[in-house]
Each structure stands twice: as C-alpha cells, then as structure tokens.
Design a protein around this motif. Structure first.
Motif, PDB file in Angstrom:
ATOM      1  N   THR A  97       1.239  -1.169  -0.153  1.00 28.04           N
ATOM      2  CA  THR A  97       0.074   0.068  -0.191  1.00 28.04           C
ATOM      3  C   THR A  97       0.756   0.977   0.042  1.00 28.04           C
ATOM      4  O   THR A  97       1.778   1.353   1.145  1.00 28.04           O
ATOM      5  N   CYS A  98       0.650   2.173  -0.946  1.00 28.79           N
ATOM      6  CA  CYS A  98       1.507   3.088  -0.752  1.00 28.79           C
ATOM      7  C   CYS A  98       0.794   4.714  -1.386  1.00 28.79           C
ATOM      8  O   CYS A  98      -0.492   4.724  -1.327  1.00 28.79           O
ATOM      9  N   GLU A  99       1.812   5.574  -0.173  1.00 23.37           N
ATOM     10  CA  GLU A  99       1.578   7.117  -0.119  1.00 23.37           C
ATOM     11  C   GLU A  99       2.529   7.569  -1.294  1.00 23.37           C
ATOM     12  O   GLU A  99       3.477   7.610  -1.076  1.00 23.37           O
ATOM     13  N   ARG A 100       2.275   7.729  -3.004  1.00 19.24           N
ATOM     14  CA  ARG A 100       3.476   8.082  -3.600  1.00 19.24           C
ATOM     15  C   ARG A 100       3.470   9.670  -4.328  1.00 19.24           C
ATOM     16  O   ARG A 100       2.019  10.056  -4.957  1.00 19.24           O
ATOM     17  N   PRO A 101       4.216  10.272  -4.796  1.00 19.34           N
ATOM     18  CA  PRO A 101       4.257  11.411  -5.386  1.00 19.34           C
ATOM     19  C   PRO A 101       4.419  10.913  -6.018  1.00 19.34           C
ATOM     20  O   PRO A 101       4.809  10.230  -6.781  1.00 19.34           O
ATOM     21  N   GLY A 102       3.400  11.829  -7.687  1.00 16.44           N
ATOM     22  CA  GLY A 102       3.493  12.087  -9.028  1.00 16.44           C
ATOM     23  C   GLY A 102       2.410  12.585  -9.201  1.00 16.44           C
ATOM     24  O   GLY A 102       1.825  13.615  -8.395  1.00 16.44           O
ATOM     25  N   ARG A 103       2.625  13.135 -10.200  1.00 17.40           N
ATOM     26  CA  ARG A 103       2.055  14.386 -11.410  1.00 17.40           C
ATOM     27  C   ARG A 103      -0.122  13.797 -11.178  1.00 17.40           C
ATOM     28  O   ARG A 103      -0.464  14.726 -11.547  1.00 17.40           O
TER      29      ARG A 103
END
Length: 180
Positions: A97-103
């Motif tokens: 499970t992820c919370e990641r940056p991205g446009r």
C-alpha cells in the motif's frame, strides 16, 4: 447481504441494505456507509485522511498464479526495503500500500513500478482491483477510474509478456487504439 449505494442528481447519496430494507439518504457519502454498516452489524472503518497535494494513494500487487504468497523469498528485499511511502501487506499474495508523489495517479504508479523493478527485479502487475468491469463513471483523472486504468494496463502488460509479446507489440496496440 447486499448493500447498494447510489449518487443522486442533487449530490446526495442513497444507500440501502437489501436484507433489512433499511434505506438512508444523506449529503455525505461516508455517513450513508456508516449507517448502512451499523444496520448490517458490520464494523465501519472511516476512510484515511486525504493525501497531501501532489501525492496519490494506491496499492500494488504482484499477482502471479505460481507464487508461494507473501512469504515467498523473492520478496525478502522488498519486504525489508520497500519504496519510500509504501508498506508491504499480506493479501494472500505480495502487495504494497503506497502514498507516493506524482503529477497524476498514473505517473505515481509508473514511477513506483519502475523503482521496484529496478531495485528488486519484481514487476508489480496489478493494483489489486477486483471486478474492474464494475466501474461506472470516470470520476477524475486521479480517482477510482484512474486506478482501474492503471490496473488494467499493468495486468495486460504482464499477461502479454507471459504470452511472449514484447514492448513493441503492446505499444503498437496502444497506438492503434488511438492513445495520444
């Protein structure tokens, strides 16, 4: 037991528990869910707080039919050193499970999949979406519909590889479908 939810034209949400006949309409969708879960005797867990601007929340799954599950030795390094913002979870198979940056959501998913492949040699090939054919409307470029798109693309890429198709064939198909 079946719970049904419907967004109304006025912006409210109506929910119904078919087993008991309990029906509720409210301006807040989560309040409808909470009341229906309570009526059904189920534990309600509210959604997590929103992610910070520029971040996206998603799950990645290594979904292989021949895998030994979460404890498989191939995942030892990934369990010990997951990408920043990701946590390993056991869903009967290896998942993060992820919370990641991205446009965009797709950008965040692509960056995370590439990092895992580069650092650990594992190609995450699913977002763990069940019944992807059941999505109704495109909610936003970064919402649930975007998760379905990422899930289907990763699954298609994985299955194409298993059949012996290469990148050129898959990209050719995407180009032929008119993806700009």
């Amino acid at each position: 037991m079946s719970l049904f939810f419907h967004r109304n034209p006025d912006g409210t949400t109506t929910g119904r528990n078919e087993a008991t006949g309990f029906t509720v309409t409210h301006a807040e969708e989560e309040e409808v869910k909470r009341q229906l879960f309570e009526d059904a005797g189920w534990e309600y867990t509210p959604p997590p707080p929103p992610v910070p601007p520029g971040f996206h929340r998603f799950s990645l799954v290594h979904d292989e039919f021949r895998t030994a599950g979460f404890a498989d030795e191939r995942y030892a390094g990934l369990r010990a050193r997951p990408p920043e913002g990701c946590v390993p979870v056991d869903w009967g198979r290896f998942a993060l499970t992820c919370e990641r940056p991205g446009r965009t959501l797709l950008d965040a998913v692509a960056g995370t999949v590439a990092e895992i492949r580069r650092e650990h040699g594992v190609v995450m090939n699913s977002l763990g979406v069940e019944k992807p054919h059941e999505w109704v409307d495109a909610d936003s470029k970064d919402g649930y519909a975007a998760e379905i798109v990422a899930h289907l693309v990763l699954t298609a890429a994985h299955r194409a590889r298993l059949l012996g198709y290469g990148r050129k064939e898959v990209v050719r198909l995407l180009d032929a479908a008119g993806v700009e």
